[in-house]
Design an enzyme around this catalytic site. Structure first.
Site, PDB file in Angstrom:
ATOM      1  N   CYS A 125     -66.350  13.996  10.439  1.00 34.37           N
ATOM      2  CA  CYS A 125     -65.844  14.181  11.814  1.00 34.37           C
ATOM      3  C   CYS A 125     -64.325  14.265  11.715  1.00 34.37           C
ATOM      4  O   CYS A 125     -63.619  13.326  12.059  1.00 34.37           O
ATOM      5  CB  CYS A 125     -66.288  13.026  12.702  1.00 34.37           C
ATOM      6  SG  CYS A 125     -68.057  12.688  12.674  1.00 34.37           S
ATOM      7  N   ALA A 126     -63.820  15.369  11.214  1.00 35.80           N
ATOM      8  CA  ALA A 126     -62.463  15.435  10.671  1.00 35.80           C
ATOM      9  C   ALA A 126     -61.319  15.604  11.667  1.00 35.80           C
ATOM     10  O   ALA A 126     -60.198  15.250  11.343  1.00 35.80           O
ATOM     11  CB  ALA A 126     -62.389  16.566   9.635  1.00 35.80           C
ATOM     12  N   ALA A 127     -61.550  16.176  12.829  1.00 37.31           N
ATOM     13  CA  ALA A 127     -60.431  16.434  13.732  1.00 37.31           C
ATOM     14  C   ALA A 127     -59.877  15.122  14.285  1.00 37.31           C
ATOM     15  O   ALA A 127     -60.620  14.174  14.470  1.00 37.31           O
ATOM     16  CB  ALA A 127     -60.882  17.354  14.858  1.00 37.31           C
ATOM     17  N   PRO A 128     -58.577  15.060  14.488  1.00 36.02           N
ATOM     18  CA  PRO A 128     -57.603  16.140  14.424  1.00 36.02           C
ATOM     19  C   PRO A 128     -57.029  16.415  13.033  1.00 36.02           C
ATOM     20  O   PRO A 128     -56.306  17.378  12.847  1.00 36.02           O
ATOM     21  CB  PRO A 128     -56.508  15.698  15.381  1.00 36.02           C
ATOM     22  CG  PRO A 128     -56.556  14.214  15.354  1.00 36.02           C
ATOM     23  CD  PRO A 128     -58.001  13.857  15.134  1.00 36.02           C
ATOM     24  N   GLY A 147     -55.709  13.826  10.577  1.00 30.64           N
ATOM     25  CA  GLY A 147     -54.876  12.827   9.904  1.00 30.64           C
ATOM     26  C   GLY A 147     -55.561  12.157   8.727  1.00 30.64           C
ATOM     27  O   GLY A 147     -54.965  11.987   7.660  1.00 30.64           O
ATOM     28  N   ASP A 178     -72.949  21.015  13.140  1.00 29.98           N
ATOM     29  CA  ASP A 178     -73.414  19.786  13.759  1.00 29.98           C
ATOM     30  C   ASP A 178     -73.525  18.793  12.605  1.00 29.98           C
ATOM     31  O   ASP A 178     -74.349  18.970  11.705  1.00 29.98           O
ATOM     32  CB  ASP A 178     -74.765  20.035  14.426  1.00 29.98           C
ATOM     33  CG  ASP A 178     -75.402  18.784  14.980  1.00 29.98           C
ATOM     34  OD1 ASP A 178     -74.969  17.661  14.651  1.00 29.98           O
ATOM     35  OD2 ASP A 178     -76.365  18.923  15.760  1.00 29.98           O
ATOM     36  N   ASP A 225     -66.060   8.762  10.297  1.00 24.60           N
ATOM     37  CA  ASP A 225     -65.306   8.072  11.340  1.00 24.60           C
ATOM     38  C   ASP A 225     -65.886   8.607  12.646  1.00 24.60           C
ATOM     39  O   ASP A 225     -65.428   9.608  13.185  1.00 24.60           O
ATOM     40  CB  ASP A 225     -63.808   8.348  11.215  1.00 24.60           C
ATOM     41  CG  ASP A 225     -63.007   7.521  12.195  1.00 24.60           C
ATOM     42  OD1 ASP A 225     -63.416   6.387  12.498  1.00 24.60           O
ATOM     43  OD2 ASP A 225     -61.968   8.017  12.677  1.00 24.60           O
ATOM     44  N   CYS A 284     -63.729   3.042  16.085  1.00 20.30           N
ATOM     45  CA  CYS A 284     -62.657   2.240  16.683  1.00 20.30           C
ATOM     46  C   CYS A 284     -63.221   1.443  17.856  1.00 20.30           C
ATOM     47  O   CYS A 284     -62.488   0.984  18.718  1.00 20.30           O
ATOM     48  CB  CYS A 284     -61.461   3.102  17.080  1.00 20.30           C
ATOM     49  SG  CYS A 284     -61.855   4.424  18.210  1.00 20.30           S
TER      50      CYS A 284
END
Length: 183
Positions: free
Chosen positions: A39-42, A44, A93, A111, A164
């Site tokens: 789930c790479a975006a954005p 960092g 997906d 993440d 988070c």
């Protein structure tokens, strides 16, 4: 709360990344040659992974077109890692990656999208949308992502799951469910 600037030869310029995000990216063992930021975006955490990589392939996945656009921009602007590192950006997906690419990756960072209760403290509008039903719904999605990562990971590889959120539904219960069902 604050941010940390990532300084590394693989990063062109400075990219502000909050410490919690950087810490998570630093915990993923980079053993092997094939890594996935599910789930790479954005972007960092992907940059933080690229900073640590010596060689191999980092696959960054983001289903949302606007968020994937931001990811591509961040990677293009800030990363100029060594030619021995291949970068792929997927638009899948993430819940299907494990089925389509079983036993593919040495290490996977999940993440997961979450309820992020931290925002409740800072924005009263967020409190109005929070509910137990919503956090349980997110936990179902997170479990699907974690199962996908489990299938996509090579035997002996690593899956790092993080949110988070402070909700046990989205953390311990997701992990316990995977352990129970896959044991």
């Amino acid at each position: 709360e604050g941010s940390i600037e990532v300084h590394d030869p693989a990063i062109h310029g400075e990219y502000a990344l909050d410490y919690a995000s950087l810490w998570v990216a630093q915990q993923l063992p980079l053993v092997g040659e094939s890594f996935l930021d599910m789930c790479a975006a954005p972007g960092g955490k992907s940059l933080a992974l690229l900073c640590r990589m010596q060689s191999g392939t980092l696959t960054m996945n983001e289903l949302s077109a606007p968020r994937r656009g931001r990811l591509k921009k961040v990677i293009a602007e800030f990363s100029h890692s060594a030619p021995s590192i291949q970068k792929n950006i997927w638009s899948m997906d993430a819940g299907l990656i494990g089925v389509k690419f079983p036993n593919q990756f040495d290490a996977i960072l999940v993440d997961a999208p979450c309820s992020s209760e931290r925002h409740l403290v800072h924005d009263p509008k967020e409190l109005e949308t929070w509910s137990v039903k919503r956090t349980k719904s997110l936990a179902q999605r997170q479990y699907r992502l974690l199962c996908s990562a489990y299938l996509a990971c090579k035997i002996g590889g690593y899956v790092l799951y993080s949110t988070c959120s402070i909700s046990p539904y989205e953390n311990e219960e997701v992990i316990d469910k995977l352990i129970t069902k896959k044991s």
